[in-house]
Write a protein that holds these residues in place. Structure first.
Motif, PDB file in Angstrom:
ATOM      1  N   SER A 272       3.949 -14.338 -13.249  1.00  0.00           N
ATOM      2  CA  SER A 272       2.949 -14.835 -14.321  1.00  0.00           C
ATOM      3  C   SER A 272       3.451 -14.069 -15.532  1.00  0.00           C
ATOM      4  N   ILE A 273       3.839 -15.072 -16.575  1.00  0.00           N
ATOM      5  CA  ILE A 273       4.000 -14.426 -17.963  1.00  0.00           C
ATOM      6  C   ILE A 273       3.390 -15.489 -19.012  1.00  0.00           C
ATOM      7  N   ILE A 274       3.227 -15.272 -20.304  1.00  0.00           N
ATOM      8  CA  ILE A 274       2.725 -15.914 -21.109  1.00  0.00           C
ATOM      9  C   ILE A 274       3.773 -17.308 -21.250  1.00  0.00           C
ATOM     10  N   GLY A 275       3.305 -18.535 -21.431  1.00  0.00           N
ATOM     11  CA  GLY A 275       4.089 -19.575 -21.733  1.00  0.00           C
ATOM     12  C   GLY A 275       4.480 -20.309 -20.534  1.00  0.00           C
TER      13      GLY A 275
ATOM     14  N   VAL B 233       2.787 -22.482 -18.627  1.00  0.00           N
ATOM     15  CA  VAL B 233       1.868 -23.644 -18.737  1.00  0.00           C
ATOM     16  C   VAL B 233       2.776 -24.678 -19.700  1.00  0.00           C
ATOM     17  N   ASP B 234       2.947 -23.859 -21.038  1.00  0.00           N
ATOM     18  CA  ASP B 234       3.543 -24.342 -22.067  1.00  0.00           C
ATOM     19  C   ASP B 234       4.846 -25.030 -21.912  1.00  0.00           C
TER      20      ASP B 234
ATOM     21  N   THR C 238       4.324 -28.235 -20.002  1.00  0.00           N
ATOM     22  CA  THR C 238       3.808 -29.391 -20.628  1.00  0.00           C
ATOM     23  C   THR C 238       4.376 -29.873 -21.932  1.00  0.00           C
ATOM     24  N   ARG C 239       4.901 -28.871 -22.752  1.00  0.00           N
ATOM     25  CA  ARG C 239       5.603 -29.116 -23.692  1.00  0.00           C
ATOM     26  C   ARG C 239       6.839 -29.978 -23.663  1.00  0.00           C
TER      27      ARG C 239
ATOM     28  N   ALA D  31       5.546 -33.647 -22.936  1.00  0.00           N
ATOM     29  CA  ALA D  31       5.059 -34.208 -24.286  1.00  0.00           C
ATOM     30  C   ALA D  31       6.428 -34.603 -25.128  1.00  0.00           C
TER      31      ALA D  31
ATOM     32  N   VAL E 269       1.275 -36.985 -18.740  1.00  0.00           N
ATOM     33  CA  VAL E 269       0.639 -36.053 -17.910  1.00  0.00           C
ATOM     34  C   VAL E 269      -0.593 -36.913 -17.196  1.00  0.00           C
TER      35      VAL E 269
ATOM     36  N   ILE F 126      -3.069 -32.056 -13.972  1.00  0.00           N
ATOM     37  CA  ILE F 126      -2.361 -30.617 -13.841  1.00  0.00           C
ATOM     38  C   ILE F 126      -3.244 -30.035 -13.023  1.00  0.00           C
ATOM     39  N   HIS F 127      -2.738 -29.140 -12.167  1.00  0.00           N
ATOM     40  CA  HIS F 127      -3.507 -28.171 -11.458  1.00  0.00           C
ATOM     41  C   HIS F 127      -2.222 -26.803 -11.851  1.00  0.00           C
ATOM     42  N   SER F 128      -3.099 -25.768 -12.000  1.00  0.00           N
ATOM     43  CA  SER F 128      -2.211 -24.403 -12.120  1.00  0.00           C
ATOM     44  C   SER F 128      -3.165 -23.351 -11.736  1.00  0.00           C
ATOM     45  N   PHE F 129      -2.535 -22.310 -11.266  1.00  0.00           N
ATOM     46  CA  PHE F 129      -3.288 -20.900 -10.911  1.00  0.00           C
ATOM     47  C   PHE F 129      -2.483 -19.974 -11.114  1.00  0.00           C
ATOM     48  N   ASP F 130      -2.999 -18.875 -11.603  1.00  0.00           N
ATOM     49  CA  ASP F 130      -2.239 -17.742 -11.938  1.00  0.00           C
ATOM     50  C   ASP F 130      -2.779 -16.652 -10.847  1.00  0.00           C
TER      51      ASP F 130
END
Lengths: 288, 288, 288, 288
Positions: C16-19, C21-22, C25-26, C29, C35, C38-42
């Motif tokens: 888990s670090i920042i970015g 998901v991005d 998804t980036r 796109a 898309v 989406i399912h995500s989980f930290d």
């Protein structure tokens, strides 16, 4: 084990087009916010997109108004309705009841123990019976009797209380009155009702009696948003309880109460956690 | 651990008056039969009494006709309808289907593995699709197509097969035709239908579509006796399955199948074990 | 109503670090992919991030290898394990059984009707009993008897079949043999077992007998990945069934079968739809 | 519809021999009592017979002591333990708690609304926290702190309160102390405990933590009689709640509370309605 830190919640919906997820998550990443959980759903039938994001803002200087301004600029081509909810947002809730107290008692228990992060600011009833319960919780209780003749007048008083107490959500916790169309419209999208059947089965009055007559082997409860159609508002949650031939109507009533209160609680919890989205006559409920 | 010995089953119903239980149990004791399990129920609403007894007859010389004769003498003042079922009675069952095979497949599995103590003697369908499945189980399969014009004629053929195969119970395992009133009456009390909704909700055609439109959070299935009212026969068992906004109609159809087949199985099992009693428009189901 | 178009599935996990998901998804796109979900989980406890994306690639010229190449470049700083699954991917599945056929029968039913999008390529058993069922489905059946002395040898044969049939997933559908540590390791992460109890309760042999001895009021079933610890692999799904004092061990066995097969089916379905992620000794299951 | 008249309840158990049902029902009929409902069960494993009868005595002059005398004469050869409970018998109940109030709050709600026909005469806690809740219900609250050193002394005080308040049933409504063997014996058969797991899984301390570690997909609760073995007393009722990977320990704790309180309520209700029989380490529960 660590305790979960309360996140900010971002929710949005808009017509389904490419880039809907991206515009959200890209802004999060570029702004240094940490996305903790995403749920999204594109409904192929309604052609709408829904998203709910839990995020922890970058350490310093987070400002909701800056978020607003910046995100608006990016989202403007998506025709997006969106909202930001701060951590541990605690909505002001008005509860309406009649004589049955099982749902009220349950909501108040969860309110006073912090299980439901709400502020129950006022209780309104067409009967005096539950005043003592309100008092013990130190919540103002208004007894506003109602008859066919005084319905509109009473509803005007209710509205005025709802406004006086700066109410975000109204919970009809077994309030046994049919609301006027005007009142329904007034409450549209911000009032949750519990009906003691598995809707659309057994709409209207005395659903447990109806259920008994049909000899069903399960009774249910449905929590739904209030709208103009009696017992036809968008469903948020449902629960059921197995019954059998030895259960008379009074047994169905008693057994149903446990389902009613848990079902109503689930709906209120999902609503205040911003998990519920209106989708025409249906709802999207993320992680409920 | 020991294996359960198959008992005789005695079932009866009559108007509720004093002595109903006693006349049964006293006869059992005085005749030297060992009562293994009793369920009884007096319905205060209908004023009827129901009893089901599992018993092991005295070791030697038990004769059902002697039981009949002796018990009739004792029961004559009670206006009692009663029946004796021998251990491991194995009813002859006709199954009617259309194209969906999940219920048929399930019943045949339980038939061939002995989980359902029935003899599936014939399968009747208005479509040819499921013949191979029948063949593999070595069960005669009759394809009797049906149109609005030929309905009565087809039903006459069905009746004649039901009689030819000396059928005790007919199971409509997703037979997607509305039966004529005459056929309903013919099958009254000896045919079980599975409907893919939690009746009385979503009666009639395409219940999963109806359920999806309403945005329900649970879909269900109902097994009931066939009678004159479409999807209104006395309910034997019901089951439910939780669903959510992400499930389209085809998902409800798929998820519902597991509930349909288990619900139908439960109803058939209860019926053949003589656990189900008609009680007006309702049923009494002992230990189901 | 329209039918759902089968999407591509992207799955990934990383610290888990920042970015996190991005970056996903980036890329979607910017590449013009749509898309859908989406399912995500930290997981705050394990410090790992999990994401599952269903997407419809831009209309023309989508190439998985281009996706690979492009996305790898972007993901390289995230230490991400990721995979792309094509629409309607149909994994090759080997099923192992002993004598009980309820799980096998259920999986084969769902296989032949398309409910489970798998290709059952081979059935392996330590008993000859279920060969006819396999034959009817036109699936090769290998009877590989096993004794304490021949276990390793038999397992070598099993491995060789698993490889010969180019197997992606092994399902132990009531295969009543304890696997050797070596075999467990060989199957690690790609074999699902069904155990007939609510693990970790009643591990090991004869769980229904254990449950009966304890007088439980519910029996359960657990589908889990195979690993080195007997009945201790990461849990994917669980199911329960209410029971009572009148149920003997053989009744628990019968009642449990419905739960076992549905629980195993759910686990296999989630697995092949790429909804299940290993997370230490636990699993993340999105939308299961 | 009519209201159900409260019946007398007759319960008995004895070794299984012929005539056990008959001796009961014959006496009822010959004495002019109206039998409303019978449940009986012969346990082939333990060789014991259990029966529960609801009956309405003949109109005039019913006397429990005459029943006692007359029935004793008839039952003397059956080695029968039996009891007669008068209509609407309202047992005196002592509740023991620590800090968690969800079970206490639930029991008190059902007590004050008449859903549970009990008289809560005293609340005993090792903490002062829940005194206000007791006060509002006008129930004496005793704060008896406990340490390892003072356990026996504190238990002596508890016993003395149990006696002082003429207690029929003790409910451990999340009383988080291990009782001494002596105390367990003292409470044998007349104390019900709620444990927050599906026993025998996750015995002992912090069951939700244990459950989280194992990654279970369901958490449960078990209500059982207290006996010498920690969390091993005969099980009366169990309940479960579905959970998933996104639920941390604190979520399991919160979600489990609804199951705990309903499960405990069910057990207490069955107990006071004389539906529960001890059967070795197991229980028989009629119509629970």
């Amino acid at each position: 084990m660590t305790t979960k830190i309360a996140p900010w919640i971002f929710t949005a919906s808009c017509p389904s087009i490419i880039g809907t997820v991206d515009v959200v998550t890209r802004y999060m990443a570029e702004s240094g916010h940490y996305v903790d959980e995403i749920h999204s759903f594109d409904d192929r039938e309604s052609g709408r997109f829904f998203i709910r994001v839990e995020f922890l803002p970058k350490k310093e200087g987070f400002s909701a108004s800056v978020f607003d301004q910046e995100f608006s600029a990016r989202a403007k081509d998506f025709n997006m309705e969106w909202a930001l909810t701060e951590p541990n947002h605690r909505p002001r809730v008005a509860i309406m009841v009649s004589k049955y107290d099982h749902c009220l008692n349950d909501l108040l228990y969860r309110f006073r123990t912090g299980q439901l992060n709400i502020d129950v600011t006022v209780i309104i009833s067409n009967h005096p019976d539950l005043e003592e319960l309100a008092k013990w919780h130190r919540i103002p209780y208004y007894h506003l009797p109602i008859t066919a003749e005084t319905k509109l007048e009473q509803e005007a008083q209710v509205k005025s209380l709802i406004e006086q107490y700066d109410t975000e959500l109204v919970v009809l916790a077994r309030y046994m009155q049919v609301l006027s169309p005007d009142m329904c419209e007034y409450l549209d999208g911000r009032a949750i009702n519990i009906h003691h059947s598995l809707l659309p089965g057994f709409k209207g009055a005395r659903p447990y009696h109806q259920a008994w007559e049909k000899g069903v082997k399960m009774v249910g409860a449905t929590a739904h948003y209030v709208n103009n159609d009696l017992d036809e508002g968008p469903i948020i949650s449902q629960g059921i309880q197995v019954v059998n031939h030895a259960h008379y109507v009074e047994d169905l009533v008693a057994k149903g109460q446990d389902i009613e209160r848990v079902t109503l609680f689930n709906a209120v919890k999902c609503h205040i956690e911003k998990r519920v989205f209106l989708n025409g006559k249906r709802t999207v409920v993320f992680g409920g």
